[in-house]
Design a protein around this motif. Structure first.
Motif, short mmCIF file in Angstrom:
data_model
loop_
_atom_site.label_atom_id
_atom_site.label_comp_id
_atom_site.label_asym_id
_atom_site.label_seq_id
_atom_site.Cartn_x
_atom_site.Cartn_y
_atom_site.Cartn_z
N HIS A 87 -35.32 -18.85 -15.73
CA HIS A 87 -34.20 -18.03 -15.35
C HIS A 87 -32.98 -18.66 -15.81
O HIS A 87 -32.79 -19.86 -15.06
CB HIS A 87 -34.35 -17.26 -14.29
CG HIS A 87 -33.06 -16.54 -14.01
ND1 HIS A 87 -32.72 -15.14 -14.53
CD2 HIS A 87 -31.97 -16.88 -13.43
CE1 HIS A 87 -31.70 -14.78 -14.28
NE2 HIS A 87 -31.02 -15.70 -13.22
N HIS A 89 -28.89 -18.83 -17.78
CA HIS A 89 -27.72 -18.08 -18.46
C HIS A 89 -27.30 -18.73 -19.68
O HIS A 89 -27.98 -19.49 -20.25
CB HIS A 89 -26.46 -17.97 -17.55
CG HIS A 89 -26.75 -17.30 -16.22
ND1 HIS A 89 -26.57 -16.00 -15.87
CD2 HIS A 89 -27.55 -17.61 -15.12
CE1 HIS A 89 -27.06 -15.70 -14.77
NE2 HIS A 89 -27.75 -16.62 -14.37
N LEU A 111 -26.10 -14.41 -5.73
CA LEU A 111 -26.54 -13.40 -6.50
C LEU A 111 -27.63 -12.57 -5.97
O LEU A 111 -27.56 -11.50 -5.94
CB LEU A 111 -27.00 -13.62 -7.94
CG LEU A 111 -25.58 -13.85 -8.98
CD1 LEU A 111 -26.04 -14.43 -10.46
CD2 LEU A 111 -24.71 -12.61 -9.01
N HIS A 128 -30.70 -10.19 -14.01
CA HIS A 128 -29.40 -9.84 -14.51
C HIS A 128 -28.82 -10.73 -15.72
O HIS A 128 -29.62 -11.57 -16.19
CB HIS A 128 -28.46 -10.32 -13.36
CG HIS A 128 -28.60 -11.46 -12.67
ND1 HIS A 128 -29.41 -11.96 -11.46
CD2 HIS A 128 -28.30 -12.89 -13.36
CE1 HIS A 128 -29.45 -13.16 -11.51
NE2 HIS A 128 -28.72 -13.71 -12.58
ZN LIG Z 1 -29.04 -15.82 -12.74
#
Ligand SMILES: [Zn+2]
Ligand SMILES: [Zn+2]
Ligand SMILES: [Zn+2]
Length: 140
Positions: A87, A89, A111, A128
């Protein structure tokens, strides 16, 4: 899962391993996130040009099998990357379009807390998206 693992998975599912399929997976797994125009360009460079609709069919196929993911960035085109990455970004350069992956452990804890809080209100979050925009090292 790397390209070879993905290829053996395809084989075990009795899917055809065309040269184009191998190239496309390789481009997405090693150069991701990449857009369809990026892939077309690289295929051409690899002396294996294909037309747009063939590539889009191929992308659809790989998405359906769960081997690649769509990445929605604030750009005009959809990008694709391996579905088996940790995971993360993205850092998107607004000037040259360069995209880098960013693992932000500092953020995931808070988060998660937020997602739990939202869950108590009845909404189940299962993923997300958080992207950062700016100028890459060669543009600033
Ligand atoms: Zn994240
Ligand atoms: Zn840049
Ligand atoms: Zn990514």
């Amino acid at each position: 899962m790397n390209v070879d693992d993905a290829l053996s998975l395809l084989k075990s599912r009795k899917k055809r391993l065309t040269r184009m399929r191998k190239h496309t997976l390789d481009i997405i797994y090693t150069g991701g996130p990449v857009s369809a125009p990026d892939i077309l360009k690289t295929l051409k460079m690899k002396k294996h040009p294909v037309n747009k609709s063939t590539l889009y069919r191929e992308i659809k196929f790989l998405l359906k099998l769960g081997l690649i993911n769509e990445v929605q960035l604030d750009t005009y085109v959809t990008h694709y990357e391996s579905a088996f990455l940790t995971h993360h970004h993205h850092l998107v350069c607004k000037n040259c379009g360069n995209i880098k992956e960013l693992i932000c452990d500092e953020l995931e804890g808070p988060l998660e807390k937020l997602e739990k809080r939202v869950r108590t209100k009845g909404f189940l979050i299962n993923d997300h998206n958080l992207e950062f925009f700016g100028l890459c090292s060669s543009c600033n």
